[in-house]
Design a protein around this motif. Structure first.
Motif, PDB file in Angstrom:
ATOM      1  N   GLU A 253       0.854  -1.090  -0.152  1.00 54.09           N
ATOM      2  CA  GLU A 253       0.135  -0.208  -0.221  1.00 54.09           C
ATOM      3  C   GLU A 253       1.050   1.544  -0.312  1.00 54.09           C
ATOM      4  N   LYS A 254       1.901   1.061   1.161  1.00 50.29           N
ATOM      5  CA  LYS A 254       2.839   2.246   0.573  1.00 50.29           C
ATOM      6  C   LYS A 254       3.612   3.059  -0.633  1.00 50.29           C
ATOM      7  N   TYR A 255       4.208   1.750  -0.665  1.00 46.79           N
ATOM      8  CA  TYR A 255       4.610   1.618  -2.672  1.00 46.79           C
ATOM      9  C   TYR A 255       4.303   2.362  -3.634  1.00 46.79           C
ATOM     10  N   LEU A 256       2.597   1.773  -3.161  1.00 44.59           N
ATOM     11  CA  LEU A 256       1.406   1.833  -4.598  1.00 44.59           C
ATOM     12  C   LEU A 256       1.449   3.562  -4.310  1.00 44.59           C
ATOM     13  N   LYS A 257       0.981   4.120  -3.318  1.00 50.60           N
ATOM     14  CA  LYS A 257       0.136   5.371  -3.138  1.00 50.60           C
ATOM     15  C   LYS A 257       1.521   6.085  -4.120  1.00 50.60           C
ATOM     16  N   GLU A 258       2.852   5.595  -3.391  1.00 47.59           N
ATOM     17  CA  GLU A 258       4.303   6.246  -4.296  1.00 47.59           C
ATOM     18  C   GLU A 258       3.761   6.437  -6.178  1.00 47.59           C
ATOM     19  N   ALA A 259       3.072   4.473  -5.943  1.00 46.48           N
ATOM     20  CA  ALA A 259       3.234   5.040  -7.517  1.00 46.48           C
ATOM     21  C   ALA A 259       2.249   5.539  -8.078  1.00 46.48           C
ATOM     22  N   VAL A 260       1.337   6.003  -7.802  1.00 51.09           N
ATOM     23  CA  VAL A 260       0.183   6.365  -8.341  1.00 51.09           C
ATOM     24  C   VAL A 260       0.596   8.815  -8.625  1.00 51.09           C
ATOM     25  N   ARG A 261       1.154   8.541  -7.226  1.00 54.90           N
ATOM     26  CA  ARG A 261       1.623   9.863  -7.149  1.00 54.90           C
ATOM     27  C   ARG A 261       2.227  10.353  -8.510  1.00 54.90           C
ATOM     28  N   LEU A 262       3.453   8.784  -8.668  1.00 56.93           N
ATOM     29  CA  LEU A 262       5.149   9.376 -10.190  1.00 56.93           C
ATOM     30  C   LEU A 262       3.955   9.026 -10.898  1.00 56.93           C
ATOM     31  N   GLU A 263       3.314   8.452 -10.835  1.00 63.09           N
ATOM     32  CA  GLU A 263       2.629   8.174 -12.569  1.00 63.09           C
ATOM     33  C   GLU A 263       2.189   9.220 -12.831  1.00 63.09           C
ATOM     34  N   ILE A 264       1.380   9.410 -11.965  1.00 62.42           N
ATOM     35  CA  ILE A 264       0.105  11.210 -11.759  1.00 62.42           C
ATOM     36  C   ILE A 264       1.459  12.209 -12.663  1.00 62.42           C
ATOM     37  N   LYS A 265       2.425  12.737 -12.061  1.00 65.40           N
ATOM     38  CA  LYS A 265       3.680  13.194 -12.100  1.00 65.40           C
ATOM     39  C   LYS A 265       4.154  13.127 -13.945  1.00 65.40           C
ATOM     40  N   ASN A 266       4.142  12.017 -13.371  1.00 66.90           N
ATOM     41  CA  ASN A 266       5.012  11.551 -14.998  1.00 66.90           C
ATOM     42  C   ASN A 266       4.587  11.745 -15.953  1.00 66.90           C
ATOM     43  N   ARG A 267       3.388  10.851 -15.927  1.00 66.82           N
ATOM     44  CA  ARG A 267       2.280  10.310 -17.288  1.00 66.82           C
ATOM     45  C   ARG A 267       1.151  10.977 -17.518  1.00 66.82           C
ATOM     46  N   GLY A 268       0.880  11.477 -16.371  1.00 63.09           N
ATOM     47  CA  GLY A 268      -0.885  12.260 -16.512  1.00 63.09           C
ATOM     48  C   GLY A 268      -1.912  11.354 -15.535  1.00 63.09           C
ATOM     49  N   GLU A 269      -3.253  11.675 -15.554  1.00 64.09           N
ATOM     50  CA  GLU A 269      -4.013  11.307 -15.069  1.00 64.09           C
ATOM     51  C   GLU A 269      -4.818   9.582 -15.780  1.00 64.09           C
ATOM     52  N   ALA A 271      -3.261   8.507 -18.308  1.00 60.31           N
ATOM     53  CA  ALA A 271      -2.583   7.009 -18.646  1.00 60.31           C
ATOM     54  C   ALA A 271      -2.712   5.832 -18.236  1.00 60.31           C
ATOM     55  N   GLU A 272      -2.913   4.297 -19.215  1.00 55.85           N
ATOM     56  CA  GLU A 272      -3.200   3.629 -18.546  1.00 55.85           C
ATOM     57  C   GLU A 272      -2.431   2.868 -17.488  1.00 55.85           C
ATOM     58  N   GLU A 273      -0.536   3.397 -17.644  1.00 56.27           N
ATOM     59  CA  GLU A 273       0.072   2.908 -15.923  1.00 56.27           C
ATOM     60  C   GLU A 273      -0.211   3.951 -14.546  1.00 56.27           C
ATOM     61  N   THR A 274      -0.911   4.745 -14.873  1.00 55.10           N
ATOM     62  CA  THR A 274      -1.711   5.261 -13.943  1.00 55.10           C
ATOM     63  C   THR A 274      -3.498   4.794 -13.056  1.00 55.10           C
ATOM     64  N   ILE A 275      -3.953   4.540 -14.402  1.00 58.70           N
ATOM     65  CA  ILE A 275      -4.543   4.071 -14.058  1.00 58.70           C
ATOM     66  C   ILE A 275      -4.548   2.407 -13.388  1.00 58.70           C
ATOM     67  N   ASP A 276      -3.698   1.289 -13.912  1.00 58.77           N
ATOM     68  CA  ASP A 276      -3.524   0.533 -13.653  1.00 58.77           C
ATOM     69  C   ASP A 276      -2.610   0.633 -12.619  1.00 58.77           C
ATOM     70  N   ALA A 277      -2.202   1.353 -11.802  1.00 53.47           N
ATOM     71  CA  ALA A 277      -1.644   0.999 -10.358  1.00 53.47           C
ATOM     72  C   ALA A 277      -2.549   1.946  -9.150  1.00 53.47           C
ATOM     73  N   GLU A 293     -12.010   2.564   1.589  1.00 57.78           N
ATOM     74  CA  GLU A 293     -10.919   4.043   1.651  1.00 57.78           C
ATOM     75  C   GLU A 293     -10.904   3.464   0.371  1.00 57.78           C
ATOM     76  N   ALA A 294     -10.830   2.089  -0.022  1.00 60.64           N
ATOM     77  CA  ALA A 294     -10.767   1.933  -1.741  1.00 60.64           C
ATOM     78  C   ALA A 294     -12.626   1.974  -2.329  1.00 60.64           C
ATOM     79  N   LEU A 295     -12.613   2.410  -1.758  1.00 59.75           N
ATOM     80  CA  LEU A 295     -14.642   3.040  -3.187  1.00 59.75           C
ATOM     81  C   LEU A 295     -14.082   3.972  -3.494  1.00 59.75           C
ATOM     82  N   PRO A 296     -13.744   5.297  -3.218  1.00 55.20           N
ATOM     83  CA  PRO A 296     -13.641   6.792  -3.986  1.00 55.20           C
ATOM     84  C   PRO A 296     -12.425   5.925  -5.351  1.00 55.20           C
ATOM     85  N   ILE A 297     -11.451   5.636  -4.995  1.00 56.51           N
ATOM     86  CA  ILE A 297     -10.305   4.911  -6.147  1.00 56.51           C
ATOM     87  C   ILE A 297     -11.119   4.389  -7.121  1.00 56.51           C
ATOM     88  N   ARG A 298     -11.522   3.538  -6.455  1.00 58.81           N
ATOM     89  CA  ARG A 298     -12.720   2.442  -7.736  1.00 58.81           C
ATOM     90  C   ARG A 298     -13.314   2.867  -8.878  1.00 58.81           C
TER      91      ARG A 298
END
Length: 476
Positions: A253-269, A271-277, A293-298
């Motif tokens: 969970e800790k690293y996935l939150k960081e991955a989502v943040r970085l994917e948004i920063k690098n590729r945009g919201e 991007a397929e990689e961002t959606i997958d993360a 907590e998962a609901l708004p992300i879903r």
């Protein structure tokens, strides 16, 4: 825990302590805070070693002593074999490296660590001659990863585990690619070689070591490229995958939150990689029983999927299903049922295009198997393990033929899916260097693509026959 397992735990802890001591010796007086942290880590490791020692019985001690004596007796043989291979085959031959790694392991077991370190430095220098632009951190990480994998082979051989041979062959294949075929790869780097190793460990369910190496890949990438580089995020994804597989969901969970943040920063919201993360983060939160907590992300994944892929896309429908399941878990049955009715409407709309006869469970399982194998083939491609990728691509074809090739009337969705598989197979063959075989396969692929393009004028039997002919010709 068996004696062998206890012994390996002890060895790993001793190595961990040695690494901490070595790191401490490199520090200057200015690194006081870091020095204190390392000192504390060393004390903790020493305490763990003391606790582990209490687990050993007299029988364990006797068995370990016998094991050490066996390795001591085996070391002269390995040293002679190494010298012979160095003369006959050369320093970087697979056979030479294989024996060298076995000797390193044996020397470490009998506490002749200085001699083992000399051999490790020799392997390091061999890699340095190939990867001339690589950093010290990259090369050291690769040497350590390959040695750790070799030690796992020894452990698996002790247990008469058939995975030992598979992993041994994979190590040899990676070395062969590095020393004999590097010119054929544009992106063969120490980190990519390590990723190929983690893919092999994943294939044989040795996920503990896979996670350890994946973490090392990520940390090394942070040092080389920076923590926020897209190249680092790609390595982070591999580490997260192992965390999830090993059920370490809080860390994931800790690293996935960081991955989502970085994917948004690098590729945009969008991007397929961002959606997958985002989707993976929601999965982990569900696994931690935190559906609220998962609901708004879903909901966000569903909205983005519909916008990026379209309402009727498979990924969008999967996002709808996941969101409906989360609603149901939270007791929001009205919202769940509304989504499921929308999914049913989409399925009804597709009835004119998709054949209902192929919606049975067996076909769905085959379709899922094909998708999973395509993902695995993609991993092999990214790791530059092209021979393994080709085997998987061929397997995908066979699954396709066995499950959908006998239908009286091939449905359109399977034909479209087959065209995608064909393109991927063509790309896999393009990565091979056997020009004669490649040309033969390309000709067959072109003929088959024409058959698929003229689908309405061709019988399913002809299409199936052409596929089999193509595969059989290449196998010959």
């Amino acid at each position: 825990m068996s004696t062998h397992e206890k012994f390996n735990v002890i060895l790993n802890k001793m190595k961990e302590l040695d690494d901490l001591i070595n790191e401490h010796e490199k520090l200057t007086e200015e690194d006081k805070i870091k020095a204190r942290c390392i000192e504390q880590g060393a004390l903790n490791t020493a305490s763990e070693l003391e606790e582990l020692a209490t687990l050993f019985t007299d029988e364990d001690v006797e068995e370990i002593q016998n094991t050490i004596e066996e390795y001591e007796e085996d070391i002269p043989r390995l040293q002679n074999e190494l010298r012979t291979l160095q003369k006959l085959k050369g320093e970087s031959a697979n056979e030479t490296l294989d024996v060298m790694r076995k000797l390193i392991f044996a020397l470490n077991v009998v506490d002749r660590c200085d001699e083992a370190e000399i051999l490790s430095k020799k392997i390091f220098s061999l890699y340095k001659e190939i990867f001339t632009d690589a950093t010290y951190e990259e090369l050291k990480a690769l040497v350590d990863a390959m040695q750790a994998a070799n030690e796992l082979v020894n452990e698996l051989e002790e247990d008469e585990d058939e995975r030992a041979e598979i992993l041994h062959d994979e190590i040899s294949e990676i070395d062969d690619d590095i020393f004999n075929h590097k010119d054929e790869y544009e992106l063969l780097t120490p980190l990519n070689a390590m990723q190929a190793l983690t893919a092999a460990l994943l294939d044989i369910n040795c996920n503990e070591l896979g996670q350890e190496i994946a973490k090392n890949i990520y940390q090394t990438a942070c040092e080389i490229y920076g923590e926020e580089s897209p190249k680092t995020v790609e390595r982070l994804a591999g580490y997260i995958n192992f965390l999830v597989l090993n059920d370490d969901l809080e860390e994931a969970e800790k690293y996935l939150k960081e991955a989502v943040r970085l994917e948004i920063k690098n590729r945009g919201e969008e991007a397929e990689e961002t959606i997958d993360a985002m989707d993976s983060l929601a999965d982990v939160l569900e696994g931690l029983d935190r559906s609220k907590e998962a609901l708004p992300i879903r909901e966000k994944v569903y909205q983005l999927s519909e916008k990026v892929f379209g309402k009727n896309d498979k990924q969008t429908i999967e996002a709808m299903k996941d969101l409906a399941d989360t609603f149901e878990t939270l007791g929001q049955y009205e919202e769940a049922n509304e989504l499921r009715s929308q999914i049913s409407e989409v399925d009804d709309d597709d009835d004119e295009i998709f054949d209902d006869e192929n919606s049975e469970d067996e076909d769905d399982l085959a379709f899922a198997a094909i998708d999973s194998l395509r993902s695995l083939a993609e991993i092999k491609r990214k790791k530059k393990i092209f021979s393994s990728e080709l085997v998987i691509r061929r397997t995908i074809f066979m699954i396709y033929l066995e499950n959908f090739g006998d239908d009286d009337e091939l449905p359109v969705k399977w034909t479209i899916h087959c065209q995608e598989i064909l393109k991927e197979l063509a790309e896999a063959f393009d990565r091979l260097k056997d020009a004669k075989s490649l040309q033969l396969v390309k000709e067959e692929l072109l003929r088959l693509e024409k058959i698929l393009d003229d689908y309405e004028n061709q019988s399913p039997e002809d299409a199936k026959r052409k596929l089999f002919e193509m595969i059989e010709k290449h196998n010959k």
